[in-house]
Design a protein around this motif. Structure first.
Motif, PDB file in Angstrom:
ATOM      1  N   LEU A 106       0.845  -1.203   0.000  1.00 40.28           N
ATOM      2  CA  LEU A 106       0.000   0.000   0.000  1.00 40.28           C
ATOM      3  C   LEU A 106       0.878   1.250   0.000  1.00 40.28           C
ATOM      4  O   LEU A 106       1.655   1.469   0.934  1.00 40.28           O
ATOM      5  CB  LEU A 106      -0.899   0.009   1.243  1.00 40.28           C
ATOM      6  CG  LEU A 106      -1.837   1.218   1.341  1.00 40.28           C
ATOM      7  CD1 LEU A 106      -2.893   1.185   0.236  1.00 40.28           C
ATOM      8  CD2 LEU A 106      -2.510   1.286   2.718  1.00 40.28           C
ATOM      9  N   THR A 191      -1.246  -1.007  -4.223  1.00 38.34           N
ATOM     10  CA  THR A 191      -2.401  -0.102  -4.223  1.00 38.34           C
ATOM     11  C   THR A 191      -1.874   1.294  -3.888  1.00 38.34           C
ATOM     12  O   THR A 191      -1.030   1.437  -3.007  1.00 38.34           O
ATOM     13  CB  THR A 191      -3.395  -0.532  -3.118  1.00 38.34           C
ATOM     14  OG1 THR A 191      -3.734  -1.903  -3.319  1.00 38.34           O
ATOM     15  CG2 THR A 191      -4.638   0.336  -3.119  1.00 38.34           C
ATOM     16  N   ILE A 193      -3.154   5.023  -2.575  1.00 41.83           N
ATOM     17  CA  ILE A 193      -4.289   5.811  -2.054  1.00 41.83           C
ATOM     18  C   ILE A 193      -3.822   7.216  -1.693  1.00 41.83           C
ATOM     19  O   ILE A 193      -2.804   7.384  -1.029  1.00 41.83           O
ATOM     20  CB  ILE A 193      -4.962   5.104  -0.850  1.00 41.83           C
ATOM     21  CG1 ILE A 193      -6.219   5.887  -0.405  1.00 41.83           C
ATOM     22  CG2 ILE A 193      -4.009   4.909   0.319  1.00 41.83           C
ATOM     23  CD1 ILE A 193      -7.127   5.119   0.535  1.00 41.83           C
ATOM     24  N   ASP A 194      -4.553   8.212  -2.176  1.00 38.79           N
ATOM     25  CA  ASP A 194      -4.269   9.612  -1.840  1.00 38.79           C
ATOM     26  C   ASP A 194      -5.096   9.972  -0.619  1.00 38.79           C
ATOM     27  O   ASP A 194      -6.331  10.027  -0.684  1.00 38.79           O
ATOM     28  CB  ASP A 194      -4.628  10.514  -3.034  1.00 38.79           C
ATOM     29  CG  ASP A 194      -4.275  11.968  -2.766  1.00 38.79           C
ATOM     30  OD1 ASP A 194      -3.909  12.294  -1.618  1.00 38.79           O
ATOM     31  OD2 ASP A 194      -4.362  12.770  -3.717  1.00 38.79           O
ATOM     32  N   VAL A 202      -8.486   6.249  -4.255  1.00 39.18           N
ATOM     33  CA  VAL A 202      -7.602   5.162  -4.689  1.00 39.18           C
ATOM     34  C   VAL A 202      -7.175   5.428  -6.128  1.00 39.18           C
ATOM     35  O   VAL A 202      -8.006   5.441  -7.041  1.00 39.18           O
ATOM     36  CB  VAL A 202      -8.291   3.791  -4.552  1.00 39.18           C
ATOM     37  CG1 VAL A 202      -7.411   2.683  -5.114  1.00 39.18           C
ATOM     38  CG2 VAL A 202      -8.608   3.515  -3.089  1.00 39.18           C
ATOM     39  N   ARG A 204      -4.646   3.723  -7.780  1.00 37.35           N
ATOM     40  CA  ARG A 204      -4.250   2.493  -8.494  1.00 37.35           C
ATOM     41  C   ARG A 204      -4.678   1.294  -7.664  1.00 37.35           C
ATOM     42  O   ARG A 204      -4.326   1.210  -6.490  1.00 37.35           O
ATOM     43  CB  ARG A 204      -2.719   2.491  -8.682  1.00 37.35           C
ATOM     44  CG  ARG A 204      -2.168   1.270  -9.389  1.00 37.35           C
ATOM     45  CD  ARG A 204      -0.679   1.398  -9.703  1.00 37.35           C
ATOM     46  NE  ARG A 204       0.153   1.238  -8.523  1.00 37.35           N
ATOM     47  CZ  ARG A 204       1.479   1.408  -8.510  1.00 37.35           C
ATOM     48  NH1 ARG A 204       2.114   1.770  -9.614  1.00 37.35           N
ATOM     49  NH2 ARG A 204       2.160   1.230  -7.409  1.00 37.35           N
ATOM     50  N   PRO A 205      -5.463   0.351  -8.248  1.00 37.36           N
ATOM     51  CA  PRO A 205      -5.836  -0.838  -7.477  1.00 37.36           C
ATOM     52  C   PRO A 205      -4.653  -1.784  -7.326  1.00 37.36           C
ATOM     53  O   PRO A 205      -3.767  -1.829  -8.176  1.00 37.36           O
ATOM     54  CB  PRO A 205      -6.943  -1.475  -8.323  1.00 37.36           C
ATOM     55  CG  PRO A 205      -6.745  -0.977  -9.706  1.00 37.36           C
ATOM     56  CD  PRO A 205      -6.028   0.347  -9.609  1.00 37.36           C
ATOM     57  N   ILE A 210     -10.410  -2.338  -2.127  1.00 37.65           N
ATOM     58  CA  ILE A 210     -11.253  -1.239  -1.649  1.00 37.65           C
ATOM     59  C   ILE A 210     -11.931  -1.620  -0.323  1.00 37.65           C
ATOM     60  O   ILE A 210     -11.956  -0.838   0.625  1.00 37.65           O
ATOM     61  CB  ILE A 210     -12.348  -0.899  -2.693  1.00 37.65           C
ATOM     62  CG1 ILE A 210     -11.711  -0.454  -4.021  1.00 37.65           C
ATOM     63  CG2 ILE A 210     -13.314   0.161  -2.168  1.00 37.65           C
ATOM     64  CD1 ILE A 210     -10.957   0.835  -3.960  1.00 37.65           C
ATOM     65  N   LEU A 213      -9.622  -1.439   2.600  1.00 34.50           N
ATOM     66  CA  LEU A 213      -9.377  -0.053   3.007  1.00 34.50           C
ATOM     67  C   LEU A 213     -10.577   0.503   3.758  1.00 34.50           C
ATOM     68  O   LEU A 213     -10.430   1.142   4.807  1.00 34.50           O
ATOM     69  CB  LEU A 213      -9.093   0.818   1.771  1.00 34.50           C
ATOM     70  CG  LEU A 213      -7.838   0.457   0.970  1.00 34.50           C
ATOM     71  CD1 LEU A 213      -7.857   1.133  -0.396  1.00 34.50           C
ATOM     72  CD2 LEU A 213      -6.582   0.858   1.742  1.00 34.50           C
ATOM     73  N   GLU A 214     -11.780   0.223   3.219  1.00 35.26           N
ATOM     74  CA  GLU A 214     -12.990   0.810   3.815  1.00 35.26           C
ATOM     75  C   GLU A 214     -13.274   0.238   5.204  1.00 35.26           C
ATOM     76  O   GLU A 214     -13.840   0.924   6.051  1.00 35.26           O
ATOM     77  CB  GLU A 214     -14.184   0.628   2.864  1.00 35.26           C
ATOM     78  CG  GLU A 214     -14.007   1.508   1.630  1.00 35.26           C
ATOM     79  CD  GLU A 214     -15.255   1.650   0.767  1.00 35.26           C
ATOM     80  OE1 GLU A 214     -16.048   0.686   0.718  1.00 35.26           O
ATOM     81  OE2 GLU A 214     -15.418   2.725   0.146  1.00 35.26           O
ATOM     82  N   VAL A 220     -14.032   5.277   0.672  1.00 32.51           N
ATOM     83  CA  VAL A 220     -12.982   5.804  -0.211  1.00 32.51           C
ATOM     84  C   VAL A 220     -13.568   5.902  -1.621  1.00 32.51           C
ATOM     85  O   VAL A 220     -14.570   5.249  -1.925  1.00 32.51           O
ATOM     86  CB  VAL A 220     -11.716   4.904  -0.243  1.00 32.51           C
ATOM     87  CG1 VAL A 220     -11.102   4.767   1.136  1.00 32.51           C
ATOM     88  CG2 VAL A 220     -12.014   3.534  -0.837  1.00 32.51           C
ATOM     89  N   GLU A 222     -12.767   5.752  -5.922  1.00 35.02           N
ATOM     90  CA  GLU A 222     -11.824   5.132  -6.853  1.00 35.02           C
ATOM     91  C   GLU A 222     -11.629   6.048  -8.047  1.00 35.02           C
ATOM     92  O   GLU A 222     -12.601   6.594  -8.555  1.00 35.02           O
ATOM     93  CB  GLU A 222     -12.378   3.808  -7.371  1.00 35.02           C
ATOM     94  CG  GLU A 222     -12.352   2.697  -6.375  1.00 35.02           C
ATOM     95  CD  GLU A 222     -13.084   1.477  -6.933  1.00 35.02           C
ATOM     96  OE1 GLU A 222     -12.476   0.741  -7.722  1.00 35.02           O
ATOM     97  OE2 GLU A 222     -14.266   1.301  -6.599  1.00 35.02           O
TER      98      GLU A 222
END
Ligand code: TXA
Ligand code: MG
Length: 367
Positions: A106, A191, A193-194, A202, A204-205, A210, A213-214, A220, A222
């Motif tokens: 990540l 992945t 995440i900003d 997100v 880039r997967p 997801i 993360l959630e 979040v 995408e």
């Protein structure tokens, strides 16, 4: 380790073992401390490292990869002290993500500190930071004593390397050393995440999904390609640029890739139909297939000839590990077109797998 004069470098290649670990890590940490470039495995893909706080060293990464200037690099860190050094105003959500997913696949985009030079962050005010889950880079960063700028160790536009041989093919003669630690475990990049925007976005997967993360930080968003609404609140120049950079990162094998997405049976029918069509046009066709579709195509009397099998469509983790190797392998075979099977399960790593297949493809069918 002088690349300025255009001379080829003598790239040292070390096969890392328990017996030589200490000596090899010491030698390559010294190269990095002196502003050199070293490629190494991580749990995702191979990275090309240089002292991320030294603009001269970071410049060598851009040169070796032929990476367009302005494209932000991410930093690999070894400790929370490293994170505090390169980032500021770290939100609670970011700390929670680090707690739960680091070391691991990540990359978290944070507000950057002034010590991070503009060349590293692509002149953005933010920087991607990741703690890898692999002994070699962790120890290399610790011994070098500085976070490492480390994009994937491929030529810009090529699939990321999952074997030392891929790095040798792309960068031998352009970097100082390569640490060979065997095949990378995940095979797809982390992945991204900003976390500087709300809700976090997100970009880039990857292996951290997801829903993973959630579970930790709530909702979040995408980033969808071509989706302008996903630009965060402010539309300042740097923020726009960061989305552009994400879209620039394409995996484009030299051979045209045609992707067919859908259920296994219908995908095999479409692939068989396209194969016939290409054959009639005199095109030399290769195949990137699941085991299931290899069997179906063979049953139809087709002899795919030039193919690479990614494993069962039900096991996206295995297919992900093999994807970039498969693309590189087929790319070497002087084909006109690669027909790619998009019937892999969308669970777990499946989302990231189909994302990379779509990026590699110039033509897509959904059947
Ligand atoms: O798994 C990985 O992340 C691998 C291994 C080697 O660590 N590295 C990797 O690096 O894939 P690279 O440079 O190929 O990808 C880093 C991604 C890029 O897509 C870049 O655009 C994004 O992170 N990134 C870095 N800093 C950013 C920033 N400030 N804002 C937005 N995106 C950023
Ligand atoms: Mg890359």
């Amino acid at each position: 380790m002088n690349t300025e004069n255009g001379n080829k470098l003598k790239t040292l290649v070390f096969r890392v073992s328990e017996a030589n670990f200490d000596a090899v890590l010491e030698k390559t940490a010294e190269i990095l401390r002196n502003g050199g470039t070293v490629a190494f495995p991580t749990e995702t893909v191979y990275g090309l490292g240089a002292d991320g706080l030294n603009p001269y060293a970071v410049g060598k990464i851009f040169k070796a990869k032929k990476r367009p200037p302005g494209n932000p690099l991410s930093l690999l860190v070894h400790s929370m002290e490293d994170v505090q050094k390169v980032a500021k105003n770290i939100p609670e959500k970011a700390l929670k993500l680090m707690d739960n997913f680091w070391p691991g696949p990540l990359t978290i985009v944070l507000e950057k500190n002034d010590v991070v030079p503009g060349i590293t962050s692509g002149n953005l005010l933010s920087i991607g930071v990741r703690m890898p889950d692999h002994k070699i880079p962790l120890e290399l960063i610790r011994r070098t004593g500085t976070p490492l700028a480390a994009p994937s160790a491929n030529l810009s536009g090529k699939p990321s390397p999952t074997l030392a041989g891929h790095v040798i093919a792309d960068l031998s003669g352009s970097i100082d050393a390569i640490l060979d630690g065997g095949e990378t475990a995940i095979g797809l990049e982390s992945t991204v995440i900003d976390i500087t925007v709300e809700p976090p976005l997100v970009l880039r997967p990857g292996a951290i999904g997801i829903s993973d993360l959630e579970t930790i930080i709530g909702k979040v968003k995408e980033l969808k390609s071509g989706d302008n609404e996903d630009k965060p609140g402010g539309t300042s120049e740097p923020q726009i640029k960061q989305y552009e950079s994400q879209k620039l990162n394409h995996y484009t094998p030299d051979t045209k890739v045609v992707l067919v997405e859908g259920q296994t049976e219908t995908v095999s029918e479409k692939i068989a139909e396209l194969f016939e069509e290409y054959k009639n046009k005199g095109l030399n066709t290769g195949f990137l297939l699941s085991e299931e579709n290899l069997n179906l195509l063979s049953l139809k009397g087709l002899n795919p000839g030039k193919y690479f099998v990614l494993g069962s469509a039900k096991q996206p983790e295995v297919a992900s590990r093999k994807l970039f190797e498969g693309l590189r392998d087929l790319d070497r075979k002087e084909l006109d077109v690669i027909l790619a099977d998009g019937s892999f399960s969308q669970s777990g790593l499946g989302t990231a797998l189909i994302n990379r297949l779509r990026k590699a493809a110039s033509l897509k069918y959904v059947v």
